[in-house]
Scaffold this motif. Structure first.
Motif, short mmCIF file in Angstrom:
data_model
loop_
_atom_site.label_atom_id
_atom_site.label_comp_id
_atom_site.label_asym_id
_atom_site.label_seq_id
_atom_site.Cartn_x
_atom_site.Cartn_y
_atom_site.Cartn_z
N ALA A 107 0.84 -1.37 -0.03
CA ALA A 107 -0.12 0.12 -0.08
C ALA A 107 0.87 1.31 -0.07
O ALA A 107 0.54 2.20 -0.70
CB ALA A 107 -0.83 0.02 1.07
N ILE A 108 1.96 1.09 0.64
CA ILE A 108 2.98 2.35 0.82
C ILE A 108 3.65 2.64 -0.55
O ILE A 108 3.52 3.78 -0.98
CB ILE A 108 3.83 2.13 1.87
CG1 ILE A 108 3.42 2.40 3.30
CG2 ILE A 108 5.13 3.06 1.96
CD1 ILE A 108 4.18 2.01 4.36
N ILE A 109 3.88 1.53 -1.26
CA ILE A 109 4.65 1.75 -2.51
C ILE A 109 3.53 2.42 -3.55
O ILE A 109 3.85 3.39 -4.38
CB ILE A 109 5.27 0.45 -3.18
CG1 ILE A 109 6.41 0.17 -2.15
CG2 ILE A 109 5.39 0.78 -4.61
CD1 ILE A 109 7.62 0.76 -2.07
N ARG A 110 2.25 1.93 -3.50
CA ARG A 110 1.24 2.26 -4.30
C ARG A 110 0.89 3.73 -4.01
O ARG A 110 0.87 4.63 -5.05
CB ARG A 110 0.18 1.64 -4.33
CG ARG A 110 0.29 0.11 -4.97
CD ARG A 110 -1.06 -0.60 -4.69
NE ARG A 110 -0.77 -2.16 -4.94
CZ ARG A 110 -0.75 -2.48 -6.14
NH1 ARG A 110 -1.09 -1.68 -7.24
NH2 ARG A 110 -0.38 -3.74 -6.64
N GLU A 111 0.96 4.39 -2.77
CA GLU A 111 0.76 5.74 -2.53
C GLU A 111 2.14 6.65 -2.92
O GLU A 111 1.66 7.66 -3.23
CB GLU A 111 0.60 5.96 -0.89
CG GLU A 111 -0.71 5.33 -0.79
CD GLU A 111 -1.97 6.04 -1.03
OE1 GLU A 111 -1.87 7.28 -1.56
OE2 GLU A 111 -3.13 5.51 -0.95
N LEU A 112 3.05 5.91 -2.94
CA LEU A 112 4.40 6.57 -3.25
C LEU A 112 4.42 6.76 -4.46
O LEU A 112 4.63 8.14 -5.25
CB LEU A 112 5.69 6.08 -2.86
CG LEU A 112 5.81 5.98 -1.41
CD1 LEU A 112 7.28 5.08 -1.00
CD2 LEU A 112 6.15 7.49 -0.71
N ASN A 113 3.83 6.04 -5.51
CA ASN A 113 3.89 6.03 -6.88
C ASN A 113 2.77 7.17 -7.19
O ASN A 113 2.83 7.90 -8.24
CB ASN A 113 3.59 4.75 -7.51
CG ASN A 113 4.67 3.63 -7.47
OD1 ASN A 113 5.53 4.17 -7.26
ND2 ASN A 113 4.30 2.63 -7.91
N ALA A 114 1.63 7.14 -6.63
CA ALA A 114 0.79 8.10 -6.88
C ALA A 114 0.93 9.38 -6.68
O ALA A 114 0.59 10.30 -7.40
CB ALA A 114 -0.74 7.71 -6.04
N ALA A 115 1.99 9.53 -5.61
CA ALA A 115 2.62 10.95 -5.10
C ALA A 115 3.74 11.40 -5.95
O ALA A 115 4.17 12.47 -6.00
CB ALA A 115 2.93 10.81 -3.95
N GLY A 116 3.95 10.39 -7.06
CA GLY A 116 5.49 10.83 -7.77
C GLY A 116 6.67 10.83 -7.22
O GLY A 116 7.65 11.51 -7.42
N TYR A 117 6.82 10.15 -5.87
CA TYR A 117 7.98 10.25 -5.12
C TYR A 117 8.90 9.42 -5.88
O TYR A 117 8.89 8.20 -5.94
CB TYR A 117 7.63 9.75 -3.62
CG TYR A 117 8.91 9.59 -2.84
CD1 TYR A 117 9.56 10.66 -2.36
CD2 TYR A 117 9.61 8.49 -2.78
CE1 TYR A 117 10.74 10.81 -1.47
CE2 TYR A 117 10.73 8.33 -2.02
CZ TYR A 117 11.25 9.48 -1.46
OH TYR A 117 12.54 9.33 -0.66
N GLN A 118 10.09 9.90 -6.23
CA GLN A 118 11.18 9.29 -6.94
C GLN A 118 12.41 9.33 -5.97
O GLN A 118 13.69 8.93 -6.44
CB GLN A 118 11.53 9.75 -8.19
CG GLN A 118 10.41 9.40 -9.13
CD GLN A 118 10.31 7.88 -9.47
OE1 GLN A 118 11.35 7.24 -9.68
NE2 GLN A 118 9.15 7.57 -9.23
N GLY A 119 12.48 9.75 -4.83
CA GLY A 119 13.50 9.74 -3.92
C GLY A 119 13.85 8.39 -3.28
O GLY A 119 13.46 7.64 -3.78
N PRO A 120 15.08 8.23 -2.49
CA PRO A 120 15.56 7.05 -1.81
C PRO A 120 14.41 6.29 -1.01
O PRO A 120 13.64 7.00 -0.52
CB PRO A 120 16.78 7.33 -1.22
CG PRO A 120 16.64 8.79 -0.82
CD PRO A 120 15.64 9.40 -1.84
N LEU A 121 14.50 5.11 -0.79
CA LEU A 121 13.95 4.23 0.29
C LEU A 121 14.97 4.05 1.12
O LEU A 121 15.84 2.83 0.75
CB LEU A 121 13.25 3.16 -0.43
CG LEU A 121 12.23 3.42 -1.58
CD1 LEU A 121 11.60 2.09 -2.17
CD2 LEU A 121 11.11 4.17 -1.07
#
Length: 329
Positions: free
Chosen positions: A275-289
């Motif tokens: 669920a977290i990865i999907r929200e990061l994708n929706a937010a356009g986050y491309q920074g480090p994990l």
């Protein structure tokens, strides 16, 4: 393109920077989120000493490691906290036991941190801000709104000149929303941004582990604060309430199996990372994990290896096509 996977070095500060870089490169990490304590980074040296800075960069390059963020948690805590003897652990010997000296040192140090980050090629500093009102969280003896307002105003006054320096350096500060901080859940995070009048310099280092054990759904925090997520920690937590244990921890140390919750190595807890990865994708986050490895029940090198594999396996890019877009005659 896959997001870079880094590891936060704060839990490895017993190792020298060189030894740590060699170890994490061998495991396969893309880079480090470098903690500003131990041997890992002296922010004054990084900001002012060219030879020191070059050596750190050379070590990273030698091991083919990147650095996207510095972590200044301990110094930042000293800026906003109400003093007790535990805070002395984070302060230099010349300040210990003197709340005013500790605060003055921390504020000046935090003004240097963004310049150290800039020198290291980082656009983000993660960390804590401390809280003069955390001790009021239970509201007994009764806590008044005036007391809370004064606490938030104190944070505003102490951190505004620091964030001014972040602005001058072109670096953002990402507060880790965390118990003991001025923002520890959804509503306190919202209030903090309002107090700072939505100042763009101030955002969040998202760490789901601190939200889940409080009863929140971390992915909803991501959705609601999508534009303010400047950095991401990958950290798991297991909630093991058994009828005796509670979420307050019972003054039992981390790792004690009687606790109602414990931080766990990635994949061994209850965080919904899909669920977290999907929200990061929706937010356009491309920074480090960034893996923040904390598990007192597991050998840490095994945990670091396993956690890297978990993040590689869990992260995925958003779709560039609609799966039902070709269902036409």
């Amino acid at each position: 393109m896959a997001r870079p996977v880094t590891i936060f070095t704060g839990q490895w500060a017993d190792l020298s920077f060189n030894v740590l870089c060699a170890a994490m490169a061998e495991i396969g990490y893309d880079g480090l989120e470098i903690a500003c304590w131990g041997d890992h980074l002296d922010v004054r040296q990084a900001a002012e000493n060219g030879a020191y800075l070059r050596r750190h960069r050379e070590i990273l390059e030698e091991h083919k490691l990147g650095c996207w963020a510095l972590g200044a948690h301990l110094t930042g805590q000293c800026v906003g906290d109400a003093w007790d003897e535990r805070l002395d652990t984070f302060a230099p010997a010349s300040c210990k036991g003197d709340p005013e000296k500790i605060r003055a040192w921390a504020m000046e140090e935090m003004k240097i941190v963004p310049w150290a980050a800039k020198s290291m090629g980082c656009g983000v500093v993660t960390g804590f801000m401390g809280s003069p009102v955390w001790r009021y969280w239970y509201s007994f003896p009764p806590t008044t709104e005036r007391m809370l307002e004064e606490g938030y105003r104190t944070i505003l006054e102490r951190w505004t000149p620091i964030l001014d320096e972040f602005d001058r350096a072109g670096v953002r500060f990402a507060l880790e929303v965390h118990p003991t901080e001025i923002a520890f859940d959804f509503y306190t995070a919202k209030r903090l941004l309002e107090v700072f009048e939505e100042r763009p310099t101030l955002g969040f280092n998202f760490d789901p582990s601190h939200l889940l054990w409080q009863g929140m759904r971390p992915e909803l925090f991501l959705r609601d604060f999508a534009s303010r997520i400047y950095h991401v920690h990958m950290k798991d937590v297991a909630i093991t309430l058994d009828g005796r244990s509670g979420i307050l921890g019972s003054h039992l140390p981390f790792g004690d199996l009687r606790r109602g919750w414990n931080f766990r190595s990635l994949g061994h807890g209850h965080v919904d990372f899909d669920a977290i990865i999907r929200e990061l994708n929706a937010a356009g986050y491309q920074g480090p994990l960034s893996v923040e490895w904390e598990d007192n029940g597991m050998e840490r090198e095994f945990g670091a290896r396993e956690s890297l594999a978990f993040v590689r396996r869990t992260d995925f890019a958003p779709s560039s096509v609609a799966f039902d877009g070709s269902m036409e005659n």
